[in-house]
Design a protein around this motif. Structure first.
Motif, short mmCIF file in Angstrom:
data_model
loop_
_atom_site.label_atom_id
_atom_site.label_comp_id
_atom_site.label_asym_id
_atom_site.label_seq_id
_atom_site.Cartn_x
_atom_site.Cartn_y
_atom_site.Cartn_z
N VAL A 172 0.87 -1.18 0.00
CA VAL A 172 0.00 0.00 0.00
C VAL A 172 0.90 1.23 0.00
O VAL A 172 1.65 1.45 0.95
CB VAL A 172 -0.93 0.04 1.23
CG1 VAL A 172 -1.73 1.34 1.26
CG2 VAL A 172 -1.86 -1.15 1.23
N PRO A 173 0.87 2.02 -1.06
CA PRO A 173 1.71 3.22 -1.08
C PRO A 173 1.26 4.21 -0.01
O PRO A 173 0.07 4.34 0.25
CB PRO A 173 1.48 3.81 -2.48
CG PRO A 173 0.54 2.92 -3.18
CD PRO A 173 0.10 1.84 -2.27
N TRP A 174 2.22 4.89 0.61
CA TRP A 174 1.88 5.84 1.65
C TRP A 174 2.81 7.04 1.60
O TRP A 174 3.90 6.98 1.06
CB TRP A 174 1.92 5.20 3.04
CG TRP A 174 3.18 4.49 3.37
CD1 TRP A 174 3.45 3.17 3.17
CD2 TRP A 174 4.38 5.05 3.94
NE1 TRP A 174 4.73 2.87 3.59
CE2 TRP A 174 5.31 4.00 4.07
CE3 TRP A 174 4.74 6.33 4.36
CZ2 TRP A 174 6.58 4.21 4.58
CZ3 TRP A 174 6.01 6.52 4.88
CH2 TRP A 174 6.90 5.47 5.00
N VAL A 175 2.34 8.13 2.15
CA VAL A 175 3.10 9.36 2.30
C VAL A 175 3.03 9.73 3.76
O VAL A 175 1.96 9.65 4.37
CB VAL A 175 2.49 10.50 1.44
CG1 VAL A 175 3.25 11.80 1.62
CG2 VAL A 175 2.42 10.10 -0.01
N ASP A 176 4.13 10.15 4.34
CA ASP A 176 4.12 10.52 5.76
C ASP A 176 5.18 11.58 6.02
O ASP A 176 6.04 11.83 5.16
CB ASP A 176 4.37 9.29 6.64
CG ASP A 176 3.82 9.44 8.05
OD1 ASP A 176 3.36 10.54 8.40
OD2 ASP A 176 3.85 8.46 8.79
N VAL A 177 5.12 12.15 7.17
CA VAL A 177 6.09 13.15 7.59
C VAL A 177 7.32 12.44 8.13
O VAL A 177 7.20 11.45 8.86
CB VAL A 177 5.47 14.05 8.70
CG1 VAL A 177 6.52 15.01 9.25
CG2 VAL A 177 4.27 14.78 8.17
N ASN A 178 8.50 12.93 7.77
CA ASN A 178 9.73 12.43 8.34
C ASN A 178 9.93 13.18 9.65
O ASN A 178 10.46 14.29 9.67
CB ASN A 178 10.89 12.65 7.38
CG ASN A 178 12.19 12.08 7.90
OD1 ASN A 178 12.34 11.86 9.11
ND2 ASN A 178 13.12 11.84 7.00
N HIS A 179 9.49 12.59 10.74
CA HIS A 179 9.51 13.25 12.04
C HIS A 179 10.93 13.53 12.53
O HIS A 179 11.15 14.47 13.29
CB HIS A 179 8.74 12.41 13.08
CG HIS A 179 7.30 12.32 12.76
ND1 HIS A 179 6.42 13.38 12.94
CD2 HIS A 179 6.55 11.32 12.23
CE1 HIS A 179 5.21 13.02 12.58
NE2 HIS A 179 5.26 11.77 12.13
N GLU A 180 11.90 12.73 12.07
CA GLU A 180 13.29 12.97 12.49
C GLU A 180 13.84 14.23 11.86
O GLU A 180 14.62 14.95 12.48
CB GLU A 180 14.15 11.77 12.11
CG GLU A 180 13.84 10.51 12.90
CD GLU A 180 14.66 9.32 12.43
OE1 GLU A 180 15.57 9.50 11.60
OE2 GLU A 180 14.38 8.21 12.89
N LYS A 181 13.45 14.54 10.63
CA LYS A 181 13.96 15.71 9.94
C LYS A 181 13.06 16.93 10.10
O LYS A 181 13.45 18.03 9.73
CB LYS A 181 14.16 15.41 8.46
CG LYS A 181 15.28 14.42 8.21
CD LYS A 181 15.54 14.27 6.74
CE LYS A 181 16.72 13.33 6.53
NZ LYS A 181 17.04 13.20 5.11
N ALA A 182 11.85 16.73 10.59
CA ALA A 182 10.90 17.86 10.70
C ALA A 182 11.24 18.77 11.84
O ALA A 182 11.83 18.48 12.79
CB ALA A 182 9.49 17.32 10.89
#
Length: 182
Positions: A172-182
């Motif tokens: 399942v393709p997904w998009v998310d926030v990179n919390h380490e770089k945010a």
């Protein structure tokens, strides 16, 4: 049936009355391909070919059809244009929790960006509630903040799904926030 008031607008409506008013307004104001054909003096198929650029249509007929369509402010019906291909020309958009649209500016911006993006591709965006079983009304789904069961339902019905927020399911393709770089 009790009437509700739209704050600041002074409009009274009932849920049933509002729905009927919207349908009546759309029916009365939306010109169809038949109206364009009558105005141009050609067959419906000729209008379809002239506006889509398909088929053999002379330049003068194409111009006459284009003028009739412009005069009538004709806009092709998205669902009708999908009939030959079996597409609904709609993308479902829903949140993986009970709220139709959760509070917060992020979700409003996300919804607006999705509508703009799918609209630019000729699709409409259908906002759906979690638990809505009618996956066949759309060609694909965007599921925001999915629970594991949310993206399974559409996949089992053969409808493509992409999630905004990680899913634990493979494929399942997904998009998310990179919390380490945010």
């Amino acid at each position: 049936m009790p009437a509700d008031r739209c704050e600041g607008l002074g409009l009274a409506f009932s849920a049933t009355g509002l729905g009927a008013a919207i349908v009546d307004t759309v029916r009365a104001s939306r010109h169809t391909i038949v109206d364009v054909a009558e105005a141009a003096g050609v067959a419906v198929g000729t209008v379809s070919n002239a506006l889509s650029g398909k088929g053999r249509v002379s330049g003068s007929t194409r111009a006459r059809v284009a003028k009739a369509a412009a005069d009538l402010h004709y806009v092709p019906h998205r669902a009708a244009s999908g009939l030959p291909t079996g597409r609904t020309m709609s993308i479902g958009f829903r949140f993986g929790h009970d709220a139709t649209v959760p509070g917060g500016e992020f979700f409003i911006q996300l919804l607006d960006a999705a509508a703009e993006t799918v609209g630019a591709s000729g699709y409409g965006l259908m906002l759906r509630r979690s638990g809505d079983p009618q996956a066949d009304l759309v060609d694909a789904h965007i599921v925001v903040d999915p629970a594991e069961s949310d993206d399974v339902r559409e996949r089992e019905q053969g409808v493509p799904v992409v999630t905004i927020g990680r899913t634990r399911l493979d494929g399942v393709p997904w998009v998310d926030v990179n919390h380490e770089k945010a």
